[in-house]
Design a protein around this motif. Structure first.
Motif, PDB file in Angstrom:
ATOM      1  N   UNK A  97      12.433 -10.597   3.803  1.00  0.00           N
ATOM      2  CA  UNK A  97      11.507 -10.123   2.760  1.00  0.00           C
ATOM      3  C   UNK A  97      10.039 -10.264   3.151  1.00  0.00           C
ATOM      4  N   UNK A  98       9.705 -11.368   3.796  1.00  0.00           N
ATOM      5  CA  UNK A  98       8.319 -11.563   4.235  1.00  0.00           C
ATOM      6  C   UNK A  98       7.937 -10.546   5.299  1.00  0.00           C
ATOM      7  N   UNK A  99       8.818 -10.341   6.286  1.00  0.00           N
ATOM      8  CA  UNK A  99       8.521  -9.390   7.356  1.00  0.00           C
ATOM      9  C   UNK A  99       8.425  -7.966   6.814  1.00  0.00           C
ATOM     10  N   UNK A 100       9.282  -7.628   5.871  1.00  0.00           N
ATOM     11  CA  UNK A 100       9.223  -6.299   5.260  1.00  0.00           C
ATOM     12  C   UNK A 100       7.921  -6.113   4.496  1.00  0.00           C
ATOM     13  N   UNK A 101       7.521  -7.139   3.784  1.00  0.00           N
ATOM     14  CA  UNK A 101       6.273  -7.050   3.018  1.00  0.00           C
ATOM     15  C   UNK A 101       5.080  -6.864   3.944  1.00  0.00           C
ATOM     16  N   UNK A 102       5.021  -7.639   5.023  1.00  0.00           N
ATOM     17  CA  UNK A 102       3.918  -7.507   5.975  1.00  0.00           C
ATOM     18  C   UNK A 102       3.922  -6.137   6.649  1.00  0.00           C
ATOM     19  N   UNK A 103       5.101  -5.624   6.941  1.00  0.00           N
ATOM     20  CA  UNK A 103       5.173  -4.314   7.591  1.00  0.00           C
ATOM     21  C   UNK A 103       4.694  -3.208   6.655  1.00  0.00           C
ATOM     22  N   UNK A 104       5.068  -3.284   5.382  1.00  0.00           N
ATOM     23  CA  UNK A 104       4.632  -2.261   4.424  1.00  0.00           C
ATOM     24  C   UNK A 104       3.126  -2.368   4.186  1.00  0.00           C
ATOM     25  N   UNK A 105       2.606  -3.592   4.100  1.00  0.00           N
ATOM     26  CA  UNK A 105       1.156  -3.758   3.985  1.00  0.00           C
ATOM     27  C   UNK A 105       0.467  -3.133   5.196  1.00  0.00           C
ATOM     28  N   UNK A 106       1.024  -3.368   6.397  1.00  0.00           N
ATOM     29  CA  UNK A 106       0.445  -2.791   7.600  1.00  0.00           C
ATOM     30  C   UNK A 106       0.469  -1.270   7.582  1.00  0.00           C
ATOM     31  N   UNK A 107       1.552  -0.701   7.075  1.00  0.00           N
ATOM     32  CA  UNK A 107       1.656   0.761   6.996  1.00  0.00           C
ATOM     33  C   UNK A 107       0.551   1.329   6.111  1.00  0.00           C
ATOM     34  N   UNK A 108       0.391   0.757   4.928  1.00  0.00           N
ATOM     35  CA  UNK A 108      -0.577   1.278   3.970  1.00  0.00           C
ATOM     36  C   UNK A 108      -2.006   0.915   4.376  1.00  0.00           C
ATOM     37  N   UNK A 109      -2.209  -0.346   4.776  1.00  0.00           N
ATOM     38  CA  UNK A 109      -3.538  -0.796   5.178  1.00  0.00           C
ATOM     39  C   UNK A 109      -4.024  -0.030   6.403  1.00  0.00           C
ATOM     40  N   UNK A 110      -3.158   0.101   7.424  1.00  0.00           N
ATOM     41  CA  UNK A 110      -3.555   0.812   8.632  1.00  0.00           C
ATOM     42  C   UNK A 110      -3.946   2.245   8.349  1.00  0.00           C
ATOM     43  N   UNK A 111      -3.209   2.898   7.443  1.00  0.00           N
ATOM     44  CA  UNK A 111      -3.506   4.292   7.110  1.00  0.00           C
ATOM     45  C   UNK A 111      -4.822   4.410   6.348  1.00  0.00           C
ATOM     46  N   UNK A 112      -5.058   3.508   5.400  1.00  0.00           N
ATOM     47  CA  UNK A 112      -6.296   3.568   4.610  1.00  0.00           C
ATOM     48  C   UNK A 112      -7.511   3.315   5.491  1.00  0.00           C
ATOM     49  N   UNK A 113      -7.438   2.285   6.335  1.00  0.00           N
ATOM     50  CA  UNK A 113      -8.572   1.968   7.207  1.00  0.00           C
ATOM     51  C   UNK A 113      -8.790   3.082   8.228  1.00  0.00           C
ATOM     52  N   UNK A 142       1.805  -9.465  19.152  1.00  0.00           N
ATOM     53  CA  UNK A 142       1.910  -8.417  20.173  1.00  0.00           C
ATOM     54  C   UNK A 142       2.112  -7.044  19.547  1.00  0.00           C
ATOM     55  N   UNK A 143       2.732  -6.956  18.357  1.00  0.00           N
ATOM     56  CA  UNK A 143       3.071  -5.643  17.774  1.00  0.00           C
ATOM     57  C   UNK A 143       1.847  -4.743  17.610  1.00  0.00           C
ATOM     58  N   UNK A 144       0.744  -5.098  16.933  1.00  0.00           N
ATOM     59  CA  UNK A 144       0.521  -6.291  16.130  1.00  0.00           C
ATOM     60  C   UNK A 144       0.836  -6.002  14.661  1.00  0.00           C
ATOM     61  N   UNK A 145       1.261  -7.046  13.976  1.00  0.00           N
ATOM     62  CA  UNK A 145       1.621  -6.959  12.574  1.00  0.00           C
ATOM     63  C   UNK A 145       0.492  -7.523  11.726  1.00  0.00           C
ATOM     64  N   UNK A 146       0.229  -6.906  10.600  1.00  0.00           N
ATOM     65  CA  UNK A 146      -0.762  -7.448   9.673  1.00  0.00           C
ATOM     66  C   UNK A 146      -0.359  -8.872   9.293  1.00  0.00           C
TER      67      UNK A 146
END
Length: 551
Positions: A309-325, A255-259
């Protein structure tokens, strides 16, 4: 035998126990849910040939709801622990399911933001085809979203959580653009599939409680009772707790949605009508982050620490991935859609930092994102209505032909980037600081998302609005007063919260402190857990002082 009646006093008085405080005789929250529903029923009975009548009903219903939300905000006691404006109505007696409605600092601003966005969405949609049906689905959606944010019974929460899918599906499929049916179907299937995990988790918790000696054979899906039962009796094993947390987390992450379960969002945003995009970004995405804060973390705090740690990693990936795309998108609306993936990453990151500052930063960003991204989607919708394209390459030089609209889009761009003085800065700065306290390298990595946001938004603005206008761009009509009335309130609220975040921090601080206490109570004796970090409560005043100094 341990029963709820023999629990220590601190559990009975704990703010997560739903012995509701500050109850009122008038069922305000029930009225806020029923008014849009009644408005939808009235609009359905009006002649289809006179959509203006339905619009009037829609405005009256949404403005009445907004009035009640303002009353709720003004009468909310920020220093009071627990839930306020509590109501309880029996529904399914055999299973102990009740319409338990109440608000605290976590849900208060989501309710208010919902009430703000819906009349704006209707005002921005006065020219849609089949206006009567559009109003009906919008009012049904508002009723469902409000139910999500005030429900405290897990079954009732799930019903509203799923009910929002129906009106949003028809809004995208009926009034969307391009490949709208595909986008609506993808949205529906993704979120429905995720919710299956949530439903399984809710039923499992309810059955486990029913079979436990502490329940005396009773049924309940009251989140407060179940939370206290799990925390006080060690009723579930570590493995069971983790599996249940995963079930809740999958639904909320979609729902967020999270990477990497985000792929439905760009299609839904891009093809949705303007009002649908505003509501989707403003409050519907926040149902996922709200679910983490309201249910998943307090009910399963040990599992939340394990998964952090897993949720933090996915959130940071989403931050960087979302911005690049987002940077590479040729469609202006799709670019803003991907920016939401990045912005919601800051919310999830602050939440799973499990610090007072991180949680408050996440809650602040939930509100801020609804204001700034809502303004961006509104202006993109205005451009599309005039030019019938959202391709950045087809635009250019709009600053000269529509200077007022261009100025408002620039202000919304600055607000979305997180320029000091706007609410985006306060939320993201607080989330980063709260994460840096306990999860330093995740915070450091996430700061790149702030830089990338400036790149993709300013570059898009440069291509779409600067230069010499040609062809239809040179003769484009300026923004109207009605359209200004939809955008300016959102930017004004963002500016107000950017310079003066204290009202929001004051009203969320007590609820966040209660949640931190809940986590600490639920993890006593687990300080040796490899995923555990001692929370560091930081008063909101210090956050305000820092953000004010930067502003």
């Amino acid at each position: 035998m341990l029963t709820l009646a023999t629990l220590p006093e601190r559990f009975i008085q704990h703010p997560f126990n739903f012995q509701h405080q500050h109850a009122r005789s008038f069922p305000l929250l029930t009225a806020m849910i029923l008014v849009p529903l009644l408005g939808a029923l009235v609009a359905m009975m009006l002649p289809k040939s006179r959509p203006e009548y339905a619009r009037i009903v829609g405005f009256v219903a949404t403005m009445a709801t907004l009035g009640m939300a303002v009353f709720l905000l003004l009468n909310f006691k920020s220093s009071m622990h627990g839930f306020q404006f509590a109501e309880s109505h029996e529904w399914i007696k055999a299973l102990g399911v009740r319409f338990d409605f109440s608000v605290d600092g976590v849900s208060l601003f989501m309710v208010v933001l919902t009430a703000v966005l819906f009349p704006i969405g209707l005002l921005a949609s006065t020219n849609v085809d089949n206006g009567r049906s559009f109003v009906v689905w919008m009012l049904a959606l508002e009723m469902s979203v409000l139910g999500v944010f005030v429900a405290r019974d897990l079954i009732v929460f799930f019903v509203f959580f799923e009910l929002v899918l129906v009106p949003m599906y028809f809004l995208i499929a009926g009034w969307g653009h391009g490949n709208n049916v595909y986008a609506a179907t993808k949205f529906f299937l993704y979120t429905m599939a995720g919710s299956a995990f949530l439903f399984a988790g809710i039923l499992t918790v309810g059955v486990l409680y029913h079979r436990a000696p502490a329940s005396g054979g009773a049924w309940t899906f009251d989140a407060g009772t179940l939370t206290h039962w799990i925390a006080s009796s060690g009723a579930i094993s570590q493995t069971t707790g983790r599996l249940l947390f995963i079930g809740f987390a999958v639904a909320f992450a979609v729902k967020v949605p999270l990477f990497p379960v985000h792929t439905w969002l760009p299609d839904a945003h891009t093809e949705a009508p303007t009002a649908g995009s505003v509501v989707l970004a403003g409050v519907m995405l926040k149902m996922g982050t709200y679910g983490f804060i309201r249910f998943a973390i307090p009910m399963f705090p040990k599992a939340a620490i394990w998964a952090a740690p897993t949720m933090l990693t996915l959130s940071v990936i989403g931050i960087i991935y979302g911005a690049i795309v987002a940077t590479m998108q040729p469609d202006l609306k799709r670019l803003i859609a991907y920016s939401s993936v990045a912005h919601l990453g800051f919310v999830v990151m602050g939440t799973f930092a499990l610090t007072t500052q991180g949680l408050q930063g996440g809650l602040f960003t939930m509100v801020s994102h609804g204001l700034t991204t809502g303004a961006l989607f509104l202006i993109v919708g205005m451009i599309y209505d005039r030019r019938h394209t959202r391709k950045i390459a087809d635009l250019g030089g709009l600053w000269k032909s529509v200077p007022v609209m261009s100025g408002l889009f620039l202000a919304a761009t600055f607000a979305s980037i997180g320029l000091p003085g706007f609410s985006g800065f306060v939320g993201e700065f607080t989330s980063l600081i709260g994460t840096f306290v306990t999860r330093r390298w995740w915070a450091v990595a996430a700061t790149t998302g702030v830089i990338l946001a400036a790149i993709y938004l300013l570059w898009a603005y440069q291509r779409a609005f600067t230069g010499e206008p040609e062809g239809d761009n040179a003769t484009m009509k300026e923004i109207t007063f009605r359209e200004i009335a939809t955008v300016v309130p959102l930017l004004a609220l963002s500016l107000f919260l950017g310079f003066y975040p204290k009202p929001l921090f004051d009203r969320t601080q007590t609820a966040v402190q209660d949640l931190m206490t809940q986590i600490e109570d639920g993890t006593k004796g687990d300080h040796g857990h490899p995923g555990y970090r001692e929370p560091h409560p930081v008063k909101a005043a210090s956050v305000e002082a820092k953000s004010g100094a930067q502003g």
